[in-house]
Scaffold this motif. Sequence first.
Motif, PDB file in Angstrom:
ATOM      1  N   ASP A  62      -4.458   4.289 -11.379  1.00 17.72           N
ATOM      2  CA  ASP A  62      -3.361   4.056 -10.430  1.00 17.72           C
ATOM      3  C   ASP A  62      -2.245   5.083 -10.581  1.00 17.72           C
ATOM      4  O   ASP A  62      -1.644   5.517  -9.601  1.00 17.72           O
ATOM      5  CB  ASP A  62      -2.774   2.653 -10.626  1.00 17.72           C
ATOM      6  N   ASN A 435      -2.340   6.209  -6.927  1.00 19.43           N
ATOM      7  CA  ASN A 435      -2.082   5.257  -5.849  1.00 19.43           C
ATOM      8  C   ASN A 435      -1.112   5.799  -4.809  1.00 19.43           C
ATOM      9  O   ASN A 435      -0.039   6.307  -5.156  1.00 19.43           O
ATOM     10  CB  ASN A 435      -1.497   3.970  -6.431  1.00 19.43           C
ATOM     11  N   ASN A 456      -3.078  -0.169  -1.065  1.00 23.58           N
ATOM     12  CA  ASN A 456      -2.862   0.848  -2.085  1.00 23.58           C
ATOM     13  C   ASN A 456      -4.229   1.350  -2.545  1.00 23.58           C
ATOM     14  O   ASN A 456      -5.069   0.538  -2.952  1.00 23.58           O
ATOM     15  CB  ASN A 456      -2.117   0.275  -3.296  1.00 23.58           C
ATOM     16  N   ARG A 458      -6.489   4.831  -4.542  1.00 20.65           N
ATOM     17  CA  ARG A 458      -6.376   5.975  -5.450  1.00 20.65           C
ATOM     18  C   ARG A 458      -6.925   7.254  -4.817  1.00 20.65           C
ATOM     19  O   ARG A 458      -7.985   7.233  -4.186  1.00 20.65           O
ATOM     20  CB  ARG A 458      -7.145   5.677  -6.743  1.00 20.65           C
TER      21      ARG A 458
END
Length: 538
Positions: A62, A435, A456, A458
């Motif tokens: 993240d 993220n 969200n 990556r």
Amino acid sequence: MKYIFVTGGVVSSLGKGLAASSLATLLELRGLKVIMQKFDPYLNVDPGTMNPYEHGEVYVLDDGAETDLDLGHYERFTHTNLSRLNNLTSGQVYMSVLEKERAGKYKGRTVQVIPHITNEIKERITDVAEKMGGDVIITEIGGTVGDIEGLPFLEAIRQFAIEAGRDNVLFIHATLVPYIKAAQELKTKPTQQSLAKLREIGISPHIILARTEHSLDEDVREKIAMFGNVPNEQVVEVKDVKHSIYEVPLKLHEQRLDDTVCSLLKIERPQPDLSKWRHFVQRVIHPTHHVRIGVVGKYIELQDAYKSIYESLTHAGAYKDAKVDIVRLDAEAIEKAGPDIYLNGLQGILIPGGFGDRGTEGKIAATRYAREKGIPFFGICLGMQIAVIEYARNVCGLKEATSTEFDKTTAHPVISMMEEQKKVKQLGGTMRLGNWVTELYPDTKARELYGSEVINERHRHRYEVNDDYKEQLESHGMKISAVSQKGGLAEMIELPEHPFFVACQFHPEFKSKPNDPHPIFRGFVKAALAHHGLPEAL
């Protein structure tokens, strides 16, 4: 806080990461909060600039950390959410120590492996403990006992065990017990030597994981226990599983590994509830349906290059009670021979991420085949860029359309480098990483799949869909269905008239779990089953 250190001996690729992840699963299902981390002895600062042939998949977290692929196992097998704190390389250690030396933080003292390097390693363990909390930290030490580069890490954990208290630290050693076919017997000598090497360093493992192709008989188990200086029950057989890596936690539980760990660390917790895990494994091993999905890549011969994608397809297949038969297809072979010979009979086509122009024309041909034949298509990162290039060329009529990654002088740069990336001189850790918040447009397949307005996901890339061509692409029928909240960059595209043609700039495979498959993978497998004529599986 309890600390478990997992080391490996005899040979590499024994599956330490998988064993550590499986133990974490069992402890987590007992109600413990488990944190995992990986120490890698190589001098690269991180795997981000390493060739997939050298290292396999780069797993992104993240916070944008580019990490070892074992962290993918850690996150898939548990509910832990990892950060750059959870992966440490020798390169990071030495760089940090040298930066402190240059800044005068050691006050002119001679800087040495002991104590400065080992202290830096121990500090990472305590940092994770303080910042992430939890009940148990499992630390996997990469490499093999006896490797020169791994010695500082082993010395550091030896010291740490003394400082943390013997009752709070557990050493687990994974080793190979090879079967000699000519003699028709298992040999323990490599394990004996590996254990002796570990004891020379000052570490005596509490549990020995014996990786083997054949079951350990009692004589072999007793022999390993004697040379390992542990009771017989602390020698755990790790036999090759027949069907799926997700069987490993169940096999280890059968041998009471989690009971032994809790007993040695004086942890009192109830038995784990493995019902959901067993149900998932049963669907993986004994599915009702089958579906064939082709993955078209340039590192296709490497099992680890697209590890998270393969696992995500397995998760989504089990969710739909189907086995996904993954057909690995070399993009260069398609480029030379055409798509028909390789793609005929597939129920889905997936184009994964990657860098460089090798094999791109084969990927473009495969994408066109999926679009024109109505075969469910899923593009990830470079796969989305390939989809845009193919559409620009063959639908919008921009015959020279391509990415500036492949041709800096192209007349139609439908994919181009982000402005901020053009100033970057160093390669490592400088892409659009981690993220990013993405907004999904209404009345799109993207919104339907996620059931949400904002997500969200990556990222790991440098190139984007060129804003100058968005209007032209959409006027010819391609829909940009999601954009980044910051900067309005194209995050997802789709073809509304196609049964399933979806591509994303991010990497959804990094957020899929066995009992919680990623929504795009779920939708893709569902569409592939429908294409196969199996609506009852939906």
